[in-house]
Design an enzyme around this catalytic site. Structure first.
Site, PDB file in Angstrom:
ATOM      1  N   HIS A  65       0.744  -1.047  -0.247  1.00  0.00           N
ATOM      2  CA  HIS A  65      -0.099  -0.043   0.114  1.00  0.00           C
ATOM      3  C   HIS A  65       1.056   1.337   0.016  1.00  0.00           C
ATOM      4  CE1 HIS A  65      -3.676  -2.356   0.768  1.00  0.00           C
ATOM      5  NE2 HIS A  65      -3.003  -2.941   1.784  1.00  0.00           N
ATOM      6  N   VAL A 188       6.951 -19.857  22.619  1.00  0.00           N
ATOM      7  CA  VAL A 188       7.246 -19.080  23.903  1.00  0.00           C
ATOM      8  C   VAL A 188       5.870 -19.472  24.774  1.00  0.00           C
ATOM      9  CG1 VAL A 188       7.770 -16.932  24.927  1.00  0.00           C
ATOM     10  CG2 VAL A 188       8.824 -17.618  22.668  1.00  0.00           C
ATOM     11  N   ARG A 326      -6.712 -11.526  10.286  1.00  0.00           N
ATOM     12  CA  ARG A 326      -5.859 -10.421  10.688  1.00  0.00           C
ATOM     13  C   ARG A 326      -5.941 -10.170  12.319  1.00  0.00           C
ATOM     14  NH1 ARG A 326     -10.144  -9.643   7.132  1.00  0.00           N
ATOM     15  NH2 ARG A 326      -9.733  -8.394   5.346  1.00  0.00           N
TER      16      ARG A 326
END
Ligand SMILES: Cc1cc2nc3c(=O)[nH]c(=O)nc-3n(C[C@H](O)[C@H](O)[C@H](O)COP(=O)(O)OP(=O)(O)OC[C@H]3O[C@@H](n4cnc5c(N)ncnc54)[C@H](O)[C@@H]3O)c2cc1C
Length: 535
Positions: A65, A188, A326
């Site tokens: 973008h 982790v 997302r």
């Protein structure tokens, strides 16, 4: 970084000490690793998955973008705008595909047309000064397949295409070549803290002592941040579904964008860097961070949105559908920087929908933050910014192909017909660092399986090459790591009452003889075998 033909990189032994541990080998974590590899630091990059780029970075629109539509004044807008300019050099250094094709943001209604001026003004406020509004005739002359009812468009010349798989892998390869240690299948589980300072991380494979932890955990960055005391940060997974069209259908040459809504950039239609057409994504908040199913409703929404821009799209042109997720956090902007009350913990998260683009700028900012926090960044004279990708047979002229085949006959054996991928490229993917260790790893490094037949032809061939080069039985191979095994046994043995699993044997090199050759002989005998046993 290439290894010798017979060398195989297995799971790296756990490193016990480091200066910096980066948690998350998505595009952001890998970019940070590459950036920090410029300096004289012990850097360890860890990911719980079996390959880099296995999170949001593997499933997105792949657009670099300009930042024209970002919220002015945010860190996101600054980093996206900056990063777009970094891509020409970055792509050249890392040998990553990158094309400045430009985008047309198309207004189909009067109301949308009125918004074009406002979007242009936002872009200019963000420092994107090359925007132009064009009329219907010009738009249709540039893009004849666009909706003939369109009223005009905003032209955004520097919106660009890349390949997010290659970008992430290239960052990782270059970081490793410059000394970073990558630990895969390493999760982790705890940030170790004493007296307000980071002391290390506890992983499923043991402890790494370090003074600096970078949180690039994408969807799971909230869990890591919470451990570091940032109790309020929450990530909501936001799913986006896509269609991929066959390469035979070339509908548009530019990225065709809709007028965005306040919550989403909307459903776009774009060529991909490899010549397919992509349409999507949706933007639906979901509960489960691992949920990546495509749905009839989502795909219908994509089709409807795409047809508003390009009416000629038909579902019969599709070769695949997929979904990406997302990391939409509840913070209003990117979180890149230190956290209060815990020295040594740096966030690089809440990157949502622009991380492919912003990755090089986020990485530079993380290095600046470390310097501000007192880390001595001594440039390493040996740093080499260049990385050479796997040579793509499909992209070569006939004479170049002939020359390659003369050097290595494996270039003469096409294993993926749709994408013209050769055995030599698959072999190369298995012997780079980080190596492909899964079918998806091969796919993302070579495109074998990404074509019209979606792996119908190449999967058995790729499996044979993987088993031979990795020295394992085909039944141990996976699509994307443990739990996604490709086979349950030699095919058709399932037709027998007592599956003869023992024919597969334990992993030993194929060249030494048995497991692979047993597998093949079992496989090719199986018709007779099965019918005899069943009968
Ligand atoms: C539908 C969609 C469309 C998009 N379109 C674009 C676009 O066109 N352009 C653009 O610039 N961006 C786009 N994006 C955004 C972009 O894909 C993301 O911003 C980017 O991939 C985020 O990268 P990341 O490295 O932060 O996260 P990820 O790629 O998710 O990586 C995080 C990694 O952390 C690892 N991890 C998490 N917790 C742990 C732990 N405890 N221990 C070890 N490892 C851990 C995970 O395994 C994962 O690999 C889009 C995203 C989606 C979903």
């Amino acid at each position: 970084m290439s290894l010798g033909r017979n060398e195989v990189v297995d799971l790296q032994p756990l490193v016990k000490e480091a200066d910096v541990v980066i948690v998350g080998a998505g595009v952001v974590g890998c970019a940070i690793a590459r950036e920090l590899s410029r300096y004289d630091l012990e850097v360890v990059l860890v990911d719980r998955e079996s390959d880099v780029g296995s999170g949001a970075s593997k499933a997105n629109s792949a657009i670099v973008h300009t930042g024209f539509d970002a919220h002015p004044g945010t860190l996101e807008s600054q980093l996206v705008v900056k990063a777009n300019w970094l891509f020409d050099d970055l792509a050249r250094e890392l040998d990553v595909p990158f094309k400045r094709v430009g985008a047309l943001l198309v207004a189909v209604t009067e109301e949308e047309k009125e918004k074009l001026d406002q979007l242009k003004a936002t872009g200019e406020a963000n420092g994107v000064h090359d925007l132009k509004i064009i009329g219907r005739d010009e738009l249709l002359a540039w893009e004849p397949a666009v909706n003939p009812s369109a009223l005009g468009a905003l032209w955004i010349p520097r919106e660009s295409l890349t390949c997010p798989f290659t970008l992430t892998i290239a960052y990782a390869e270059n970081a490793i070549a410059n000394g970073v240690k990558l630990l895969l299948e390493t999760e982790v589980e705890e940030i170790m803290v004493a007296r307000g300072e980071v002391r290390g991380v506890r992983t499923n494979r043991g402890t790494i002592n370090c003074r600096w932890v970078i949180n690039a955990g994408g969807l799971y960055s909230d869990r890591l941040a919470q451990q570091a005391g940032l109790a309020d940060f929450r990530v909501t997974p936001r799913k986006g579904e896509f269609w991929v069209l066959d390469k035979a259908v070339r509908l548009v040459e530019h990225i065709i964008l809709p007028v965005p809504t306040p919550i989403s950039k909307g459903i776009l239609v774009t060529p991909t860097i490899d010549g397919n057409t992509l349409m999507g994504p949706t933007a639906d908040n979901i509960e489960d961070k691992e949920e990546r199913a495509v749905t009839a409703a989502g795909l219908a929404k994509v089709l409807e949105g795409a047809r508003k821009l390009v009416p000629g799209i038909h579902p019969s042109q599709a070769i695949a559908q997929f979904a990406g997720v997302r990391a939409a956090g509840n913070a209003p902007d990117y979180l890149v920087g230190p956290v209060a009350n815990l020295k040594g913990f740096i966030n690089a998260c809440n990157i949502r929908s622009t991380g492919v683009t912003s990755s090089p700028a986020v990485a530079q900012l993380v290095a600046e933050v470390l310097a501000e926090q007192g880390v001595s960044l001594q440039p390493k004279p040996s740093f080499n910014p260049y990385r050479q990708g796997i040579q793509r047979f499909a992209e070569l002229s006939w004479s170049e192909r002939a020359a390659l085949i003369n050097k290595d006959p494996a270039y003469g054996r096409v294993v993926c017909r749709c994408e013209t991928v050769t055995e030599a490229e698959v072999v190369a993917a298995l012997h780079r660092n980080p190596p492909a260790r899964t079918l998806d790893g091969i796919k993302r490094r070579t495109r074998a399986g990404m074509g019209r037949c979606q792996g119908g032809f190449c999967t058995p061939r790729v499996v044979q090459i993987m088993a031979r080069e990795m020295g394992v039985a085909p039944t141990s191979l996976t699509k994307k790591g443990s739990g996604s095994e490709l086979f349950v046994g030699a095919s058709k043995c399932l037709l027998t009452e007592q599956p003869k699993k023992e024919t597969i044997g334990k992993a030993t090199p194929a060249s030494a003889g048995s497991p692979l050759s047993d597998y093949h002989s079992a496989h090719y005998r199986q018709g007779t075998l099965a019918s005899k046993e069943v009968g």
